[in-house]
Write a protein that holds these residues in place. Sequence first.
Motif, PDB file in Angstrom:
ATOM      1  N   SER A 268     -21.206 -13.638 -52.413  1.00 29.23           N
ATOM      2  CA  SER A 268     -20.520 -12.446 -51.929  1.00 29.23           C
ATOM      3  C   SER A 268     -19.991 -12.649 -50.514  1.00 29.23           C
ATOM      4  CB  SER A 268     -21.471 -11.243 -51.971  1.00 29.23           C
ATOM      5  OG  SER A 268     -20.861 -10.095 -51.430  1.00 29.23           O
ATOM      6  N   LEU A 269     -20.790 -13.301 -49.674  1.00 32.15           N
ATOM      7  CA  LEU A 269     -20.362 -13.580 -48.302  1.00 32.15           C
ATOM      8  C   LEU A 269     -19.197 -14.568 -48.283  1.00 32.15           C
ATOM      9  CD1 LEU A 269     -23.878 -13.824 -46.617  1.00 32.15           C
ATOM     10  CD2 LEU A 269     -22.156 -12.063 -46.172  1.00 32.15           C
ATOM     11  N   VAL A 270     -19.229 -15.561 -49.162  1.00 33.86           N
ATOM     12  CA  VAL A 270     -18.113 -16.506 -49.257  1.00 33.86           C
ATOM     13  C   VAL A 270     -16.834 -15.775 -49.646  1.00 33.86           C
ATOM     14  CG1 VAL A 270     -17.189 -18.449 -50.561  1.00 33.86           C
ATOM     15  CG2 VAL A 270     -19.565 -18.513 -49.759  1.00 33.86           C
ATOM     16  N   ALA A 271     -16.945 -14.880 -50.636  1.00 36.67           N
ATOM     17  CA  ALA A 271     -15.776 -14.125 -51.078  1.00 36.67           C
ATOM     18  C   ALA A 271     -15.224 -13.245 -49.964  1.00 36.67           C
ATOM     19  CB  ALA A 271     -16.137 -13.277 -52.289  1.00 36.67           C
ATOM     20  N   ASP A 272     -16.116 -12.790 -49.079  1.00 35.81           N
ATOM     21  CA  ASP A 272     -15.697 -11.940 -47.949  1.00 35.81           C
ATOM     22  C   ASP A 272     -15.311 -12.769 -46.735  1.00 35.81           C
ATOM     23  OD1 ASP A 272     -15.251  -9.398 -46.787  1.00 35.81           O
ATOM     24  OD2 ASP A 272     -17.203  -9.447 -45.799  1.00 35.81           O
ATOM     25  N   GLU A 273     -15.248 -14.113 -46.893  1.00 37.62           N
ATOM     26  CA  GLU A 273     -14.892 -15.039 -45.807  1.00 37.62           C
ATOM     27  C   GLU A 273     -15.807 -14.851 -44.596  1.00 37.62           C
ATOM     28  OE1 GLU A 273     -10.741 -14.941 -44.913  1.00 37.62           O
ATOM     29  OE2 GLU A 273     -10.149 -15.352 -46.990  1.00 37.62           O
ATOM     30  N   ARG A 274     -17.122 -14.692 -44.886  1.00 34.67           N
ATOM     31  CA  ARG A 274     -18.121 -14.540 -43.834  1.00 34.67           C
ATOM     32  C   ARG A 274     -18.924 -15.826 -43.628  1.00 34.67           C
ATOM     33  NH1 ARG A 274     -20.754  -9.920 -43.126  1.00 34.67           N
ATOM     34  NH2 ARG A 274     -21.918 -11.127 -41.577  1.00 34.67           N
ATOM     35  N   ILE A 275     -18.592 -16.887 -44.344  1.00 36.62           N
ATOM     36  CA  ILE A 275     -19.287 -18.162 -44.177  1.00 36.62           C
ATOM     37  C   ILE A 275     -18.333 -19.168 -43.541  1.00 36.62           C
ATOM     38  CG2 ILE A 275     -20.447 -20.068 -45.348  1.00 36.62           C
ATOM     39  CD1 ILE A 275     -22.064 -17.510 -45.366  1.00 36.62           C
TER      40      ILE A 275
ATOM     41  N   LEU B 181     -23.172 -18.395 -40.636  1.00 39.69           N
ATOM     42  CA  LEU B 181     -22.817 -17.006 -40.912  1.00 39.69           C
ATOM     43  C   LEU B 181     -21.925 -16.471 -39.795  1.00 39.69           C
ATOM     44  CD1 LEU B 181     -23.305 -14.465 -42.705  1.00 39.69           C
ATOM     45  CD2 LEU B 181     -25.239 -13.930 -41.191  1.00 39.69           C
ATOM     46  N   LYS B 182     -20.758 -15.950 -40.148  1.00 41.13           N
ATOM     47  CA  LYS B 182     -19.850 -15.359 -39.165  1.00 41.13           C
ATOM     48  C   LYS B 182     -20.332 -13.956 -38.796  1.00 41.13           C
ATOM     49  CE  LYS B 182     -15.435 -15.681 -40.016  1.00 41.13           C
ATOM     50  NZ  LYS B 182     -14.142 -15.732 -40.763  1.00 41.13           N
ATOM     51  N   LEU B 183     -20.374 -13.692 -37.502  1.00 43.95           N
ATOM     52  CA  LEU B 183     -20.805 -12.389 -36.992  1.00 43.95           C
ATOM     53  C   LEU B 183     -19.735 -11.827 -36.070  1.00 43.95           C
ATOM     54  CD1 LEU B 183     -24.505 -13.292 -36.121  1.00 43.95           C
ATOM     55  CD2 LEU B 183     -23.731 -11.910 -38.065  1.00 43.95           C
ATOM     56  N   PHE B 184     -19.279 -10.619 -36.375  1.00 49.62           N
ATOM     57  CA  PHE B 184     -18.292  -9.948 -35.535  1.00 49.62           C
ATOM     58  C   PHE B 184     -18.998  -9.094 -34.484  1.00 49.62           C
ATOM     59  CE2 PHE B 184     -16.343 -10.933 -39.578  1.00 49.62           C
ATOM     60  CZ  PHE B 184     -15.145 -11.526 -39.186  1.00 49.62           C
ATOM     61  N   ALA B 185     -18.219  -8.600 -33.525  1.00 53.78           N
ATOM     62  CA  ALA B 185     -18.807  -7.920 -32.368  1.00 53.78           C
ATOM     63  C   ALA B 185     -19.740  -6.787 -32.775  1.00 53.78           C
ATOM     64  CB  ALA B 185     -17.688  -7.386 -31.465  1.00 53.78           C
TER      65      ALA B 185
ATOM     66  N   PRO C 103     -12.127 -11.746 -33.355  1.00 53.38           N
ATOM     67  CA  PRO C 103     -12.982 -12.864 -32.942  1.00 53.38           C
ATOM     68  C   PRO C 103     -14.410 -12.705 -33.439  1.00 53.38           C
ATOM     69  CG  PRO C 103     -12.519 -11.414 -31.089  1.00 53.38           C
ATOM     70  CD  PRO C 103     -11.644 -10.950 -32.206  1.00 53.38           C
ATOM     71  N   TRP C 104     -15.116 -13.833 -33.529  1.00 53.55           N
ATOM     72  CA  TRP C 104     -16.470 -13.836 -34.068  1.00 53.55           C
ATOM     73  C   TRP C 104     -17.272 -14.971 -33.473  1.00 53.55           C
ATOM     74  CZ3 TRP C 104     -17.090 -18.484 -36.681  1.00 53.55           C
ATOM     75  CH2 TRP C 104     -15.910 -19.112 -37.132  1.00 53.55           C
ATOM     76  N   THR C 105     -18.574 -14.907 -33.655  1.00 56.81           N
ATOM     77  CA  THR C 105     -19.461 -16.021 -33.340  1.00 56.81           C
ATOM     78  C   THR C 105     -20.179 -16.395 -34.627  1.00 56.81           C
ATOM     79  OG1 THR C 105     -21.189 -16.831 -31.840  1.00 56.81           O
ATOM     80  CG2 THR C 105     -21.438 -14.590 -32.683  1.00 56.81           C
ATOM     81  N   ASP C 106     -21.039 -17.402 -34.591  1.00 55.82           N
ATOM     82  CA  ASP C 106     -21.700 -17.822 -35.822  1.00 55.82           C
ATOM     83  C   ASP C 106     -23.174 -18.103 -35.573  1.00 55.82           C
ATOM     84  OD1 ASP C 106     -20.182 -20.210 -34.521  1.00 55.82           O
ATOM     85  OD2 ASP C 106     -21.795 -21.158 -35.658  1.00 55.82           O
ATOM     86  N   ALA C 107     -23.942 -18.018 -36.649  1.00 59.38           N
ATOM     87  CA  ALA C 107     -25.387 -18.255 -36.589  1.00 59.38           C
ATOM     88  C   ALA C 107     -25.782 -19.085 -37.795  1.00 59.38           C
ATOM     89  CB  ALA C 107     -26.128 -16.927 -36.592  1.00 59.38           C
ATOM     90  N   PRO C 108     -26.884 -19.843 -37.714  1.00 61.51           N
ATOM     91  CA  PRO C 108     -27.306 -20.660 -38.857  1.00 61.51           C
ATOM     92  C   PRO C 108     -27.542 -19.810 -40.105  1.00 61.51           C
ATOM     93  CG  PRO C 108     -28.542 -21.228 -36.872  1.00 61.51           C
ATOM     94  CD  PRO C 108     -27.780 -19.992 -36.552  1.00 61.51           C
ATOM     95  N   PHE C 109     -27.138 -20.342 -41.272  1.00 62.78           N
ATOM     96  CA  PHE C 109     -27.367 -19.634 -42.534  1.00 62.78           C
ATOM     97  C   PHE C 109     -28.701 -20.084 -43.136  1.00 62.78           C
ATOM     98  CE2 PHE C 109     -26.591 -18.756 -47.109  1.00 62.78           C
ATOM     99  CZ  PHE C 109     -26.305 -17.404 -47.004  1.00 62.78           C
ATOM    100  N   THR C 110     -29.713 -20.098 -42.294  1.00 60.31           N
ATOM    101  CA  THR C 110     -31.062 -20.467 -42.752  1.00 60.31           C
ATOM    102  C   THR C 110     -32.068 -19.490 -42.186  1.00 60.31           C
ATOM    103  OG1 THR C 110     -31.408 -21.954 -40.868  1.00 60.31           O
ATOM    104  CG2 THR C 110     -30.515 -22.920 -42.892  1.00 60.31           C
ATOM    105  N   ALA C 111     -33.247 -19.466 -42.788  1.00 62.64           N
ATOM    106  CA  ALA C 111     -34.335 -18.603 -42.345  1.00 62.64           C
ATOM    107  C   ALA C 111     -35.640 -19.392 -42.443  1.00 62.64           C
ATOM    108  CB  ALA C 111     -34.411 -17.347 -43.212  1.00 62.64           C
ATOM    109  N   PRO C 112     -36.624 -19.091 -41.581  1.00 57.48           N
ATOM    110  CA  PRO C 112     -37.889 -19.845 -41.629  1.00 57.48           C
ATOM    111  C   PRO C 112     -38.686 -19.529 -42.884  1.00 57.48           C
ATOM    112  CG  PRO C 112     -38.024 -18.035 -40.048  1.00 57.48           C
ATOM    113  CD  PRO C 112     -36.600 -18.106 -40.489  1.00 57.48           C
TER     114      PRO C 112
END
Length: 439
Positions: free
Chosen positions: A254-261, A273-277, A210-219
């Motif tokens: 790289s993140l797309v290839a790792d299925e982290r998006i 962005l997918k974030l695991f525990a 399982p995972w949660t997600d966060a915006p793929f943006t930065a200020p």
Amino acid sequence: MSDVELVWPNKDMALRASGNSSYEWVEPTCNRLKVPLKLERLTSHHGNERPNIVAVGDGLDILEALSGDALIFESGIRLVYIDPPFNTQVNFRQYRDTMKRPMWLSMMRDRLMALRPLLAEDASIWVHLDDAEVHRARSVMDEVFGEGAFVASVVWQKKNTRDSRAAFSENHDTIVVYAPSGPKKWKTSRNLLVKDGADLVNRDNDPRGPWTDAPFTAPGYRSAQQYDIVTPAGNVQRPPRGRSWYATEATYQSLVADERIWFPKGGAGSPRLKLFAHQLRGLVPFTVWGTSDTGTNDDAKRHLMALFPDKEVFDTPKPESLLERIIHIATNPGELVVDIFAGSGTTAAVAHKMRRRWLVAERNADTVFKYLLPRLQNVVDGKDPGGVTGATSWVGGGGFEVVNVSPRLGKLTGPYRPDAIERNLAMSLTKCGKLANAS
């Protein structure tokens, strides 16, 4: 060390353990205090590894007798947790809680003073009390460690039941936290709480869990992080005005290839962005701890009754889940935890299960042999299924040494005499297994 001083009778004198269970006022320069303390090692310890220690005797005597042992204190004490007598003027089955206030204050002051030079630079001291003396204890701790060492007062909800006869149904204790380095510096070395995994969901059957997600943006605007992203639905996304993508395009690929998006709205939404525990930043501890997270006195009593079905257990034991949180926040594996009011051994049991080193002292020899040693031997043997055993994946191992330090003042009688302690230890070893070989 404090601009405001709490004054009490005989404050300029030392309060030392005398005889089996009493204390005696003595002048700090008294020749009786120059008599060397006698440290008896009741079990053998082999090798050069740092031992865990159960010490029979008064905490002040124990600290003085062991203070020169570099094998124990070489790296300093990282955590002191003490659950001393609250001075409630009520006697419990296992101990008396009816000290005169000046004696209680000096008892606390002198033992905190003995601990202070043994602390690591990033140490913290947690003192567990109720309303009877906690406000005066704060003043004593201000004098010993300095007002700037105060970190927090943690309110622990110790029960869920209500006393309808009282003006207020008292259901909390206070744990006063001090760090000699000060809260700003100490917080850089303390651990955050693990974020609740209940917020994690496996929405795409990811084999990593399982995972949660966060915006793929930065200020802010960064030219290297301004590029087009084409979503799975074919939409072209750009960063919102005044923001950039979280990473450069190469890192994004790289993140797309790792299925982290993750793309919400059926693949049409802005990337997340997918974030695991293990990647989640922890939580700063609150100062109010509820029963669902840290248990109750009744939880602790049920644990002790399961361990000692044929004995009367302590009236107000502390649950292992409470100590697990404190030890997690204040230490890392391998660091030293000290408790000089060990009681039934909760601090040592949890520290052992969490792979910390520990030293605990208990003056009441009867408590040591009835509760403390059998409990810790069950932990070592992997025969304690309760408390935090499951949460820490504890299956047994390690060991500990047993030492005895008799007080300088007065004579020990009955079961407290050194020869009686050795006989009781031999009986305890027979029942629990040979502790000397467990280390």
